[in-house]
Structures are given as C-alpha cells and as structure tokens.
Design a protein around this motif. Structure first.
Motif, PDB file in Angstrom:
ATOM      1  N   GLY A  53      31.155  23.436  30.516  1.00 34.80           N
ATOM      2  CA  GLY A  53      32.201  22.814  29.602  1.00 34.80           C
ATOM      3  C   GLY A  53      32.324  23.489  28.409  1.00 34.80           C
ATOM      4  N   LEU A  54      32.783  22.727  27.412  1.00 37.57           N
ATOM      5  CA  LEU A  54      33.441  23.251  26.108  1.00 37.57           C
ATOM      6  C   LEU A  54      32.174  22.638  25.053  1.00 37.57           C
ATOM      7  CD1 LEU A  54      36.915  21.947  26.164  1.00 37.57           C
ATOM      8  CD2 LEU A  54      36.154  24.391  26.647  1.00 37.57           C
ATOM      9  N   TYR A  55      31.770  23.561  24.225  1.00 36.47           N
ATOM     10  CA  TYR A  55      30.770  23.331  23.154  1.00 36.47           C
ATOM     11  C   TYR A  55      30.987  22.918  21.701  1.00 36.47           C
ATOM     12  CZ  TYR A  55      27.884  24.729  27.133  1.00 36.47           C
ATOM     13  OH  TYR A  55      27.116  24.926  28.403  1.00 36.47           O
ATOM     14  N   PHE A  56      30.712  22.107  21.018  1.00 35.31           N
ATOM     15  CA  PHE A  56      30.646  21.901  19.527  1.00 35.31           C
ATOM     16  C   PHE A  56      29.552  21.704  19.122  1.00 35.31           C
ATOM     17  CE2 PHE A  56      31.631  18.103  21.752  1.00 35.31           C
ATOM     18  CZ  PHE A  56      31.181  17.008  21.101  1.00 35.31           C
ATOM     19  N   GLN A  57      29.262  21.550  17.786  1.00 30.44           N
ATOM     20  CA  GLN A  57      28.278  21.201  16.876  1.00 30.44           C
ATOM     21  C   GLN A  57      28.380  20.170  15.844  1.00 30.44           C
ATOM     22  OE1 GLN A  57      26.952  25.220  16.002  1.00 30.44           O
ATOM     23  NE2 GLN A  57      25.014  24.768  17.338  1.00 30.44           N
ATOM     24  N   ASP A 101      33.400  13.251  28.918  1.00 32.13           N
ATOM     25  CA  ASP A 101      31.930  12.882  28.598  1.00 32.13           C
ATOM     26  C   ASP A 101      31.295  13.854  28.047  1.00 32.13           C
ATOM     27  OD1 ASP A 101      32.339  10.295  29.991  1.00 32.13           O
ATOM     28  OD2 ASP A 101      32.002  11.280  32.020  1.00 32.13           O
ATOM     29  N   VAL A 102      30.448  13.452  26.983  1.00 32.03           N
ATOM     30  CA  VAL A 102      29.613  14.830  26.181  1.00 32.03           C
ATOM     31  C   VAL A 102      28.170  14.180  26.525  1.00 32.03           C
ATOM     32  CG1 VAL A 102      31.332  15.096  24.674  1.00 32.03           C
ATOM     33  CG2 VAL A 102      29.691  13.338  24.178  1.00 32.03           C
ATOM     34  N   LYS A 103      27.337  15.335  26.093  1.00 31.10           N
ATOM     35  CA  LYS A 103      26.007  15.223  26.014  1.00 31.10           C
ATOM     36  C   LYS A 103      25.313  16.209  24.990  1.00 31.10           C
ATOM     37  CE  LYS A 103      25.160  17.930  30.240  1.00 31.10           C
ATOM     38  NZ  LYS A 103      24.671  17.795  31.735  1.00 31.10           N
ATOM     39  N   PRO A 104      24.209  15.839  24.593  1.00 32.03           N
ATOM     40  CA  PRO A 104      23.561  16.968  23.736  1.00 32.03           C
ATOM     41  C   PRO A 104      22.922  18.138  24.491  1.00 32.03           C
ATOM     42  CG  PRO A 104      22.199  14.921  23.891  1.00 32.03           C
ATOM     43  CD  PRO A 104      23.407  14.582  24.809  1.00 32.03           C
ATOM     44  N   VAL A 105      22.945  19.040  23.844  1.00 23.30           N
ATOM     45  CA  VAL A 105      22.257  20.336  24.592  1.00 23.30           C
ATOM     46  C   VAL A 105      20.995  20.766  23.689  1.00 23.30           C
ATOM     47  CG1 VAL A 105      22.661  22.660  25.016  1.00 23.30           C
ATOM     48  CG2 VAL A 105      24.482  21.246  25.252  1.00 23.30           C
ATOM     49  N   SER A 106      19.890  20.807  24.388  1.00 26.40           N
ATOM     50  CA  SER A 106      18.712  21.064  23.509  1.00 26.40           C
ATOM     51  C   SER A 106      18.474  22.363  23.027  1.00 26.40           C
ATOM     52  CB  SER A 106      17.372  20.559  24.540  1.00 26.40           C
ATOM     53  OG  SER A 106      17.267  21.716  25.439  1.00 26.40           O
ATOM     54  N   LEU A 107      17.795  22.673  22.291  1.00 23.10           N
ATOM     55  CA  LEU A 107      17.579  23.957  21.650  1.00 23.10           C
ATOM     56  C   LEU A 107      17.039  25.039  22.654  1.00 23.10           C
ATOM     57  CD1 LEU A 107      17.459  25.880  19.209  1.00 23.10           C
ATOM     58  CD2 LEU A 107      15.292  24.827  18.452  1.00 23.10           C
ATOM     59  N   GLU A 108      16.093  24.626  23.788  1.00 24.98           N
ATOM     60  CA  GLU A 108      15.659  25.368  24.599  1.00 24.98           C
ATOM     61  C   GLU A 108      16.777  25.874  25.522  1.00 24.98           C
ATOM     62  OE1 GLU A 108      14.513  22.328  23.609  1.00 24.98           O
ATOM     63  OE2 GLU A 108      12.706  23.252  22.642  1.00 24.98           O
ATOM     64  N   LYS A 154      20.819  29.871  27.259  1.00 26.29           N
ATOM     65  CA  LYS A 154      22.330  30.300  27.658  1.00 26.29           C
ATOM     66  C   LYS A 154      22.275  31.560  26.714  1.00 26.29           C
ATOM     67  CE  LYS A 154      24.381  25.974  28.787  1.00 26.29           C
ATOM     68  NZ  LYS A 154      24.855  26.188  29.993  1.00 26.29           N
ATOM     69  N   ALA A 155      21.955  31.649  25.536  1.00 27.04           N
ATOM     70  CA  ALA A 155      21.996  32.904  24.646  1.00 27.04           C
ATOM     71  C   ALA A 155      21.420  34.095  25.257  1.00 27.04           C
ATOM     72  CB  ALA A 155      21.390  32.396  23.114  1.00 27.04           C
ATOM     73  N   ASN A 180      24.956  33.152  20.783  1.00 24.32           N
ATOM     74  CA  ASN A 180      24.134  33.295  19.591  1.00 24.32           C
ATOM     75  C   ASN A 180      24.507  32.672  18.397  1.00 24.32           C
ATOM     76  OD1 ASN A 180      21.896  34.476  20.535  1.00 24.32           O
ATOM     77  ND2 ASN A 180      22.788  36.519  20.512  1.00 24.32           N
ATOM     78  N   PRO A 181      26.020  32.802  18.268  1.00 23.60           N
ATOM     79  CA  PRO A 181      26.515  32.008  16.894  1.00 23.60           C
ATOM     80  C   PRO A 181      26.150  30.804  16.664  1.00 23.60           C
ATOM     81  CG  PRO A 181      28.183  33.491  18.122  1.00 23.60           C
ATOM     82  CD  PRO A 181      27.103  33.319  18.864  1.00 23.60           C
ATOM     83  N   LEU A 182      25.880  29.971  17.683  1.00 22.91           N
ATOM     84  CA  LEU A 182      25.418  28.671  17.650  1.00 22.91           C
ATOM     85  C   LEU A 182      23.969  28.449  17.340  1.00 22.91           C
ATOM     86  CD1 LEU A 182      28.054  28.522  19.469  1.00 22.91           C
ATOM     87  CD2 LEU A 182      26.820  26.568  20.649  1.00 22.91           C
TER      88      LEU A 182
END
Length: 246
Positions: free
Chosen positions: A40-44, A94-101, A106-107, A115-117
């Motif tokens: 999908g598409l990612y945002f913060q 629909d959106v869902k949170p992405v955990s740091l792990e 993905k990085a 990496n920028p995220l």
C-alpha cells in the motif's frame, strides 16, 4: 495501473488533504504519502495528535490532491468560471498502523524506500507509521475549455488489495436506445459514441453531469444513483429551454 503509478501521481503534487471522521464530523489536514510497496501507501503522524486517534478509531481515510496550470480562476462577462487545465487524484480506503519491527524489516529489504521513515522516528519519538492497504480511487484529468485537446475529460478509476470500484460514466441500454441523437447533442463532454442501432458512452470522458440522462426520450440511460422521475422531467425541461435560448 499499479500502486507505484498512484504514488507517483501523488508525488507530483507534494501535499494533499487527508480526511477522517472525529465524533461524527469530518476532519481534514494537509499531509503526504512517503513511500509505497505492494502492501500500500505509507504516511506518518504523531501518536499524540488527533489525526492518530481518528485513524485508530475509524481505520479509514480519504485523500485528495489537485494540480492545475498557472493562472487564477477567472469569470467571463456572464459570470461563468474558467478553470485552467489540471488533474486531481483521490483515494479512500482502510488503514492500519505499521509497527517499528515491521518497518525495520521493510527497511532492510528496501532501504531507499523505508529508511527515511525510520529516520523521522529517530528525530520524533512519538512518530508512527500507517499504511493505506486496501483502497480505491481515481485520476481525473480535466481541460474544460479544450485548451490542449479536443475533449474535456480523461478519467481512470482503480482499486487495490481487495477494494472495488464502480466504473465511471453512465450507461445506455442498447435494447432501449433508438439512436435518435438527442443525448449526443446534449453532451458537452464528447463522451457519447454514435452507432447505427444504438449509442454508447465512453466512461473515461463521462463527467456524469446528467445532461444526456435528462433528455433521453425513451429513458435508455441509467445512472449510479436513483433519481425520482419527476426530477428527471423537471431537469429535462430546464435543459431543453436553455438549449433553445442558446
């Protein structure tokens, strides 16, 4: 169309409006997508912001952005607006949170994308990532004055990861159509396609303005939303009167 194409369409526009619901009311703010992959598409956003809570509560978002040629919207002597050519892109889903792990994995696989995220999370500890993972949308390219081409509109709808969409444009029932040409004359978007036995509509050019629908003498044109017959007749009479005057 691929998710990459949708992301690149937004990327040209830099910032766009994200809409959510808060206590039954729509909310909107300016943000942007940061990257994409097949998920999908990612945002913060920060976990301390209302935006975060709205995303967590509803698990949905709508996003829209527009770009147009330089120049202000002007009006002619009759007060009608002139809009410079441009296009907008919109998505909702629909959106869902992405955990740091998850983000770190993905990085590792795609460092240039993710990496920028991670860097933003290092700078702002309350930052978290969301992914718009199942969504539908549309690219809407308009040139209402036909400045650069011989028709006003080019539009394309799409959906990803389980979402679905309704094709743009109205439909003409070929069994009912009498090929009288009334709809063709009424359409200002050049979306009606002539035929010997029946006419059809090019969905990529149809703005769903309703002009053809209101004048069809045999009610061969169907729309996505129900319209009362009395309203169809009233609109048709108004349009016919306008066409006679002009």
């Amino acid at each position: 169309m691929e998710i990459k194409d949708v992301f690149n369409s937004f990327e040209k526009l830099h910032s766009y409006s994200f809409s959510t619901i808060d206590d039954g009311y729509p909310e909107i703010r300016i943000a942007h997508f940061l990257t994409y992959d097949e998920d999908g598409l990612y945002f913060q956003t920060m976990r301390v912001k209302p935006f975060y809570k709205q995303l967590i509560d509803s698990k949905k978002v709508a996003v829209c952005a527009l770009i147009a040629d330089d120049g202000e919207t002007v009006h002619d002597e009759e007060g009608l607006s002139y809009f410079p050519p441009g296009y907008y892109v919109r998505v909702s889903g629909d959106v869902k949170p992405v955990s740091l792990e998850e983000l770190k994995v993905k990085a590792q696989n795609e460092p240039s994308k993710f990496n920028p995220l991670l860097k933003d999370i290092e700078r702002y500890p309350m930052m978290t990532t969301f992914v718009l993972h199942s969504f539908k949308g549309e690219l809407y390219d308009y040139d209402f004055e036909k400045t650069n081409r011989d028709h006003k509109l080019e539009r394309q709808r799409f959906a990803f990861n389980g979402a679905s969409y309704i094709q743009s444009g109205f439909n003409i029932n070929k069994d009912t159509c009498i090929a009288c040409g009334t709809c063709y004359k009424a359409c200002t978007f050049d979306s009606i396609i002539k035929g010997d036995k029946y006419y059809s509509i090019n969905p990529s050019r149809c703005d769903e303005c309703g002009s053809c629908y209101s004048v069809c003498p045999v009610n061969a044109i169907t729309v996505k939303s129900p319209v009362e017959e009395s309203e169809r007749v009233k609109i048709g009479l108004q349009l016919k009167q306008y066409m006679k005057q002009n």
